[in-house]
Write a protein that holds these residues in place. Structure first.
Motif, PDB file in Angstrom:
ATOM      1  N   SER A 150     -18.427  11.526 -54.191  1.00 32.99           N
ATOM      2  CA  SER A 150     -18.589  10.511 -53.149  1.00 32.99           C
ATOM      3  C   SER A 150     -18.343  11.102 -51.769  1.00 32.99           C
ATOM      4  O   SER A 150     -19.110  10.846 -50.824  1.00 32.99           O
ATOM      5  N   VAL A 151     -17.276  11.894 -51.640  1.00 30.76           N
ATOM      6  CA  VAL A 151     -16.924  12.460 -50.339  1.00 30.76           C
ATOM      7  C   VAL A 151     -17.937  13.515 -49.921  1.00 30.76           C
ATOM      8  O   VAL A 151     -18.345  13.572 -48.755  1.00 30.76           O
ATOM      9  N   GLU A 152     -18.346  14.352 -50.846  1.00 31.21           N
ATOM     10  CA  GLU A 152     -19.338  15.374 -50.504  1.00 31.21           C
ATOM     11  C   GLU A 152     -20.647  14.730 -50.036  1.00 31.21           C
ATOM     12  O   GLU A 152     -21.277  15.208 -49.082  1.00 31.21           O
ATOM     13  N   ALA A 153     -21.050  13.657 -50.695  1.00 33.66           N
ATOM     14  CA  ALA A 153     -22.267  12.956 -50.276  1.00 33.66           C
ATOM     15  C   ALA A 153     -22.084  12.319 -48.907  1.00 33.66           C
ATOM     16  O   ALA A 153     -23.023  12.280 -48.099  1.00 33.66           O
ATOM     17  N   PHE A 154     -20.897  11.809 -48.636  1.00 33.68           N
ATOM     18  CA  PHE A 154     -20.611  11.223 -47.324  1.00 33.68           C
ATOM     19  C   PHE A 154     -20.736  12.273 -46.230  1.00 33.68           C
ATOM     20  O   PHE A 154     -21.352  12.032 -45.186  1.00 33.68           O
ATOM     21  N   VAL A 155     -20.155  13.443 -46.470  1.00 33.71           N
ATOM     22  CA  VAL A 155     -20.210  14.532 -45.491  1.00 33.71           C
ATOM     23  C   VAL A 155     -21.651  14.967 -45.261  1.00 33.71           C
ATOM     24  O   VAL A 155     -22.104  15.102 -44.117  1.00 33.71           O
ATOM     25  N   PHE A 156     -22.372  15.174 -46.356  1.00 27.31           N
ATOM     26  CA  PHE A 156     -23.759  15.606 -46.205  1.00 27.31           C
ATOM     27  C   PHE A 156     -24.581  14.550 -45.480  1.00 27.31           C
ATOM     28  O   PHE A 156     -25.416  14.873 -44.626  1.00 27.31           O
ATOM     29  N   GLY A 157     -24.367  13.289 -45.809  1.00 29.30           N
ATOM     30  CA  GLY A 157     -25.120  12.220 -45.166  1.00 29.30           C
ATOM     31  C   GLY A 157     -24.922  12.213 -43.659  1.00 29.30           C
ATOM     32  O   GLY A 157     -25.875  12.029 -42.901  1.00 29.30           O
ATOM     33  N   ALA A 158     -23.680  12.421 -43.221  1.00 25.57           N
ATOM     34  CA  ALA A 158     -23.389  12.431 -41.785  1.00 25.57           C
ATOM     35  C   ALA A 158     -24.102  13.591 -41.097  1.00 25.57           C
ATOM     36  O   ALA A 158     -24.684  13.431 -40.012  1.00 25.57           O
ATOM     37  N   VAL A 159     -24.077  14.761 -41.717  1.00 20.99           N
ATOM     38  CA  VAL A 159     -24.724  15.934 -41.131  1.00 20.99           C
ATOM     39  C   VAL A 159     -26.243  15.785 -41.167  1.00 20.99           C
ATOM     40  O   VAL A 159     -26.943  16.148 -40.217  1.00 20.99           O
ATOM     41  N   ASN A 160     -26.753  15.244 -42.236  1.00 25.00           N
ATOM     42  CA  ASN A 160     -28.204  15.067 -42.369  1.00 25.00           C
ATOM     43  C   ASN A 160     -28.746  14.124 -41.296  1.00 25.00           C
ATOM     44  O   ASN A 160     -29.826  14.352 -40.734  1.00 25.00           O
ATOM     45  N   ILE A 161     -28.012  13.048 -41.009  1.00 32.41           N
ATOM     46  CA  ILE A 161     -28.417  12.133 -39.940  1.00 32.41           C
ATOM     47  C   ILE A 161     -28.536  12.875 -38.613  1.00 32.41           C
ATOM     48  O   ILE A 161     -29.513  12.715 -37.865  1.00 32.41           O
ATOM     49  N   LEU A 162     -27.551  13.715 -38.320  1.00 33.84           N
ATOM     50  CA  LEU A 162     -27.571  14.462 -37.062  1.00 33.84           C
ATOM     51  C   LEU A 162     -28.702  15.488 -37.043  1.00 33.84           C
ATOM     52  O   LEU A 162     -29.334  15.714 -36.007  1.00 33.84           O
ATOM     53  N   ALA A 163     -28.971  16.104 -38.194  1.00 34.83           N
ATOM     54  CA  ALA A 163     -30.064  17.075 -38.255  1.00 34.83           C
ATOM     55  C   ALA A 163     -31.405  16.414 -37.983  1.00 34.83           C
ATOM     56  O   ALA A 163     -32.254  16.959 -37.264  1.00 34.83           O
ATOM     57  N   GLN A 164     -31.606  15.230 -38.546  1.00 32.61           N
ATOM     58  CA  GLN A 164     -32.860  14.519 -38.298  1.00 32.61           C
ATOM     59  C   GLN A 164     -32.967  14.056 -36.851  1.00 32.61           C
ATOM     60  O   GLN A 164     -34.050  14.043 -36.270  1.00 32.61           O
ATOM     61  N   SER A 165     -31.826  13.699 -36.263  1.00 31.23           N
ATOM     62  CA  SER A 165     -31.828  13.340 -34.838  1.00 31.23           C
ATOM     63  C   SER A 165     -32.169  14.553 -33.980  1.00 31.23           C
ATOM     64  O   SER A 165     -32.900  14.443 -32.987  1.00 31.23           O
ATOM     65  N   ALA A 166     -31.642  15.713 -34.364  1.00 29.92           N
ATOM     66  CA  ALA A 166     -31.895  16.929 -33.599  1.00 29.92           C
ATOM     67  C   ALA A 166     -33.372  17.307 -33.603  1.00 29.92           C
ATOM     68  O   ALA A 166     -33.885  17.845 -32.621  1.00 29.92           O
ATOM     69  N   VAL A 167     -34.060  17.036 -34.712  1.00 29.41           N
ATOM     70  CA  VAL A 167     -35.501  17.317 -34.794  1.00 29.41           C
ATOM     71  C   VAL A 167     -36.245  16.568 -33.693  1.00 29.41           C
ATOM     72  O   VAL A 167     -37.181  17.094 -33.083  1.00 29.41           O
ATOM     73  N   LYS A 168     -35.807  15.357 -33.410  1.00 24.17           N
ATOM     74  CA  LYS A 168     -36.481  14.541 -32.400  1.00 24.17           C
ATOM     75  C   LYS A 168     -35.992  14.846 -30.988  1.00 24.17           C
ATOM     76  O   LYS A 168     -36.766  14.773 -30.029  1.00 24.17           O
ATOM     77  N   LEU A 169     -34.714  15.164 -30.845  1.00 22.67           N
ATOM     78  CA  LEU A 169     -34.121  15.236 -29.517  1.00 22.67           C
ATOM     79  C   LEU A 169     -34.216  16.610 -28.864  1.00 22.67           C
ATOM     80  O   LEU A 169     -34.459  16.703 -27.649  1.00 22.67           O
ATOM     81  N   ILE A 170     -34.027  17.697 -29.629  1.00 27.91           N
ATOM     82  CA  ILE A 170     -33.891  19.004 -28.960  1.00 27.91           C
ATOM     83  C   ILE A 170     -35.225  19.550 -28.439  1.00 27.91           C
ATOM     84  O   ILE A 170     -35.262  19.925 -27.245  1.00 27.91           O
ATOM     85  N   PRO A 171     -36.293  19.616 -29.180  1.00 29.44           N
ATOM     86  CA  PRO A 171     -36.417  19.355 -30.603  1.00 29.44           C
ATOM     87  C   PRO A 171     -36.270  20.632 -31.429  1.00 29.44           C
ATOM     88  O   PRO A 171     -36.494  21.725 -30.932  1.00 29.44           O
TER      89      PRO A 171
END
Length: 227
Positions: A150-171
């Motif tokens: 559960s915790v590992e999935a939580f950590v990955f989920g948080a990082v994955n959200i930021l990675a997808q945001s970075a694709v749009k923002l940086i890009p």
């Protein structure tokens, strides 16, 4: 972990579960706007900071404590944890985004999972919202998903959200973003381990740079994200 538990975890922690996570940038949009995050290397630095100062030291321990408390039907301690979790969010945007995500997550979970505890928990917080780490930890425990997974999935989920945001923002390119996710597995593992070892009495959310970015985000001339 059994196959059925794996399916549960993939559903609730996956990016398609409609909790609203992908509307949040957690301060990243401000950092991109002011030029402090502008490429792959600076984005990695942002992720390391976020993992160390927010996920492993604050939100992760809250997930673990909520998981523990949800093993019984006692609501009083869970409500105390929710007060602590919400209070740990220093800025308005970070606090409200966590409450919105938690409310959406718990509402849907309570509707699709036949569990009176989750129904009662949502009834208590359906108006004001509930912080996402509390809701997530409670749902994982009621589904009997192992804590470590559960915790590992939580950590990955948080990082994955930021990675997808970075694709749009940086890009960044999609391949670059996926490579980053692969490369920082050691840091994600460390964040999960620290989350499980840190009692909520010792948690901290000292991240002044992220807090300032959150405050400034409200006044950005153009915004794609809610935080």
């Amino acid at each position: 972990m059994s196959d059925s538990k794996l399916f549960y975890l993939m559903q609730i922690a996956g990016g398609t579960f409609p909790s609203g996570g992908f509307t949040q940038s957690c301060g990243l949009e401000t950092y991109v706007s002011n030029g402090k995050v502008r490429d792959e290397d600076s984005f990695r630095d942002f992720l390391y900071t976020y993992l160390g100062s927010t996920i492993s030291s604050c939100e992760g321990p809250v997930v673990c404590r909520a998981y523990e408390l949800a093993s019984s039907d006692d609501m009083e301690d869970m409500m105390t944890l929710e007060e602590l979790s919400t209070a740990s969010k220093v800025t308005k945007e970070s606090r409200e985004s966590s409450l919105r995500m938690g409310k959406a997550f718990l509402r849907i979970a309570a509707e699709i999972i036949d569990d009176s505890y989750l129904t009662d928990l949502f009834r208590i917080y359906k108006t004001d919202g509930i912080s996402y780490p509390v809701a997530y930890g409670a749902v994982c425990r009621r589904l009997d998903i192992p804590l470590k997974d559960s915790v590992e999935a939580f950590v990955f989920g948080a990082v994955n959200i930021l990675a997808q945001s970075a694709v749009k923002l940086i890009p960044l390119g999609n391949t670059q973003a996926q490579k980053i996710l692969m490369d920082i597995r050691p840091q994600m593992t460390q964040a999960a381990e620290k989350s499980m070892m840190t009692p909520v009495e010792e948690m901290t959310n000292f991240a002044p740079g992220l807090d300032i970015a959150s405050i400034q985000h409200e006044n950005l001339p153009v915004r794609l994200y809610m935080s």
